[in-house]
Design a protein around this motif. Structure first.
Motif, PDB file in Angstrom:
ATOM      1  N   UNK A 183       0.858  -1.186   0.000  1.00  0.00           N
ATOM      2  CA  UNK A 183       0.000   0.000   0.000  1.00  0.00           C
ATOM      3  C   UNK A 183       0.895   1.236   0.000  1.00  0.00           C
ATOM      4  N   UNK A 184       0.289   2.390  -0.221  1.00  0.00           N
ATOM      5  CA  UNK A 184       1.056   3.639  -0.183  1.00  0.00           C
ATOM      6  C   UNK A 184       1.662   3.854   1.192  1.00  0.00           C
ATOM      7  N   UNK A 185       0.867   3.606   2.223  1.00  0.00           N
ATOM      8  CA  UNK A 185       1.336   3.822   3.593  1.00  0.00           C
ATOM      9  C   UNK A 185       2.502   2.878   3.925  1.00  0.00           C
ATOM     10  N   UNK A 186       2.387   1.647   3.503  1.00  0.00           N
ATOM     11  CA  UNK A 186       3.436   0.667   3.739  1.00  0.00           C
ATOM     12  C   UNK A 186       4.721   1.077   3.017  1.00  0.00           C
ATOM     13  N   UNK A 203      10.854  -0.666  -6.883  1.00  0.00           N
ATOM     14  CA  UNK A 203      10.203  -0.879  -8.171  1.00  0.00           C
ATOM     15  C   UNK A 203       8.757  -1.304  -7.958  1.00  0.00           C
ATOM     16  N   UNK A 204       7.848  -0.573  -8.558  1.00  0.00           N
ATOM     17  CA  UNK A 204       6.413  -0.855  -8.582  1.00  0.00           C
ATOM     18  C   UNK A 204       5.892  -1.410  -7.250  1.00  0.00           C
ATOM     19  N   UNK A 205       5.908  -0.616  -6.187  1.00  0.00           N
ATOM     20  CA  UNK A 205       5.406  -1.120  -4.904  1.00  0.00           C
ATOM     21  C   UNK A 205       3.878  -1.249  -4.858  1.00  0.00           C
ATOM     22  N   UNK A 206       3.174  -0.403  -5.618  1.00  0.00           N
ATOM     23  CA  UNK A 206       1.714  -0.358  -5.558  1.00  0.00           C
ATOM     24  C   UNK A 206       1.084  -1.012  -6.783  1.00  0.00           C
ATOM     25  N   UNK A 214       0.145   6.332  -5.609  1.00  0.00           N
ATOM     26  CA  UNK A 214       1.468   6.676  -6.131  1.00  0.00           C
ATOM     27  C   UNK A 214       1.754   8.166  -5.986  1.00  0.00           C
ATOM     28  N   UNK A 215       0.718   8.978  -6.035  1.00  0.00           N
ATOM     29  CA  UNK A 215       0.911  10.421  -5.814  1.00  0.00           C
ATOM     30  C   UNK A 215       1.451  10.657  -4.411  1.00  0.00           C
ATOM     31  N   UNK A 216       0.872   9.960  -3.434  1.00  0.00           N
ATOM     32  CA  UNK A 216       1.343  10.089  -2.046  1.00  0.00           C
ATOM     33  C   UNK A 216       2.784   9.600  -1.918  1.00  0.00           C
TER      34      UNK A 216
END
Length: 336
Positions: A183-186, A203-206, A214-216
């Motif tokens: 997730x973004x938070x993770x 690389x590509x976490x989300x 991805x903005x965050x």
């Protein structure tokens, strides 16, 4: 042109696992295009994520076999447009496009990097990929293949702990590929911990379509983030430039060297880092990637190193990532 297709089943040295799948074998299609005594080779692997099989690619190509064989080949770019107009899948076009470029270079008697106006004196070193596995097996893989850069596949419940343990066994640079599992938070929380552990980028976490997330991440992550699943084709580069620090181009996904060259140009114009990655190809596909090295910041071309037995000769990857470029023109591929 003479056209031939052959399926190979590539056996891997170790079970290869990422966040969404595992496999011990990789099906691949090798295409050969012959003209004026020269033969060019291209390759595309099957991919369940994109619902591509060797059989589906073979069926597509055979449906226009007569048109390919009667095609008046001159330039790979024009041939790529011809294939695009026939509505083939990107994976099928890729195999043909790589073969066309290899053929073109062999007919000209020059390697592709030279035809593209670049020099192979300096190039980025490929990373070596460590797939998800019990930690002792991940450590054993690193010890089996001492390397200056490792790509670590993650997407488990204890990702940071895995990297902490791996760090005890090497001073190599780490790159992290979560394959859409975070997730973004993770991602934002993991980034400083991973940076302290010598991680170069994420690389590509989300998920590929999680643009809000991805903005965050783009605004808050202390590590650069490279797009992979979010960057498939040329049209994706501009959007990814607003959410990522760089892009990872896969030849099979974008449909070959022809569009990849344009993607590199566009990404550099936008100030993005450029990486090209592989899909566990043999030396056929890896040799095509190698021709682009002078234009890249990073590269993941270890596919042939992951195989028990390779099927071709071409680019040679030596201990520590040093390369031996083939003497032939084009991508320099010959089948064993």
């Amino acid at each position: 042109m003479q056209l031939s297709l052959k399926k190979y089943v590539l056996e891997l040295k170790h079970t290869f696992s990422i966040s969404r799948e595992s496999h011990d074998y990789q099906d691949t299609l090798v295409v050969a295009l012959g003209l004026n005594g020269q033969t060019g080779y291209g390759e595309s692997t099957s991919n369940p994520y994109y619902k591509i099989t060797v059989e589906s690619m073979t069926e597509e190509i055979n449906a226009i076999r007569s048109e390919i064989e009667s095609y008046d080949f001159d330039r790979p770019e024009a041939f790529h447009q011809f294939l695009t107009d026939k509505n083939l899948s990107n994976f099928a076009i890729c195999a043909l496009d790589l073969a066309a470029w290899d053929l073109f270079g062999k007919l000209k008697g020059k390697p592709l990097y030279e035809l593209w106006g670049t020099s192979n004196e300096n190039y980025p070193i490929t990373n070596y990929t460590i797939g998800i596995a019990p930690i002792d097996k991940m450590v054993a893989k690193m010890k089996e293949m001492p390397w200056p850069i490792y790509k670590i596949k993650l997407g488990t419940d204890n990702d940071v702990a895995i990297v902490e343990e791996l760090r005890k066994h090497t001073d190599a640079i780490f790159r992290i590929d979560a394959n859409c599992a975070w997730s973004a938070e993770e991602t934002i929380a993991n980034a400083p911990l991973l940076k302290d552990l010598g991680v170069e980028f994420l690389e590509q976490p989300l998920r590929a379509d999680d643009w809000d997330g991805m903005k965050k991440v783009h605004e808050s992550s202390v590590l650069p983030v490279i797009a992979d699943e979010s960057c498939i084709v040329e049209e994706d580069v501009e959007k990814c430039g607003r959410y990522f620090n760089g892009i990872n181009i896969k030849l099979t996904k974008c449909s070959g060297l022809t569009p990849a060259l344009r993607m590199i140009k566009k990404a550099k114009e936008m100030g993005l880092k450029v990486m090209v990655g592989c899909m566990t190809e043999s030396t056929v596909g890896i040799s095509a990637i190698a021709q682009m090295l002078p234009q890249l910041d990073y590269v993941d071309m270890d596919g042939s190193l992951l195989l028990k037995k390779d099927i071709a000769n071409g680019i040679g990857i030596k201990e520590g990532g040093k390369l031996v470029f083939p003497q032939l023109g084009g991508s320099g591929v010959t089948l064993k």
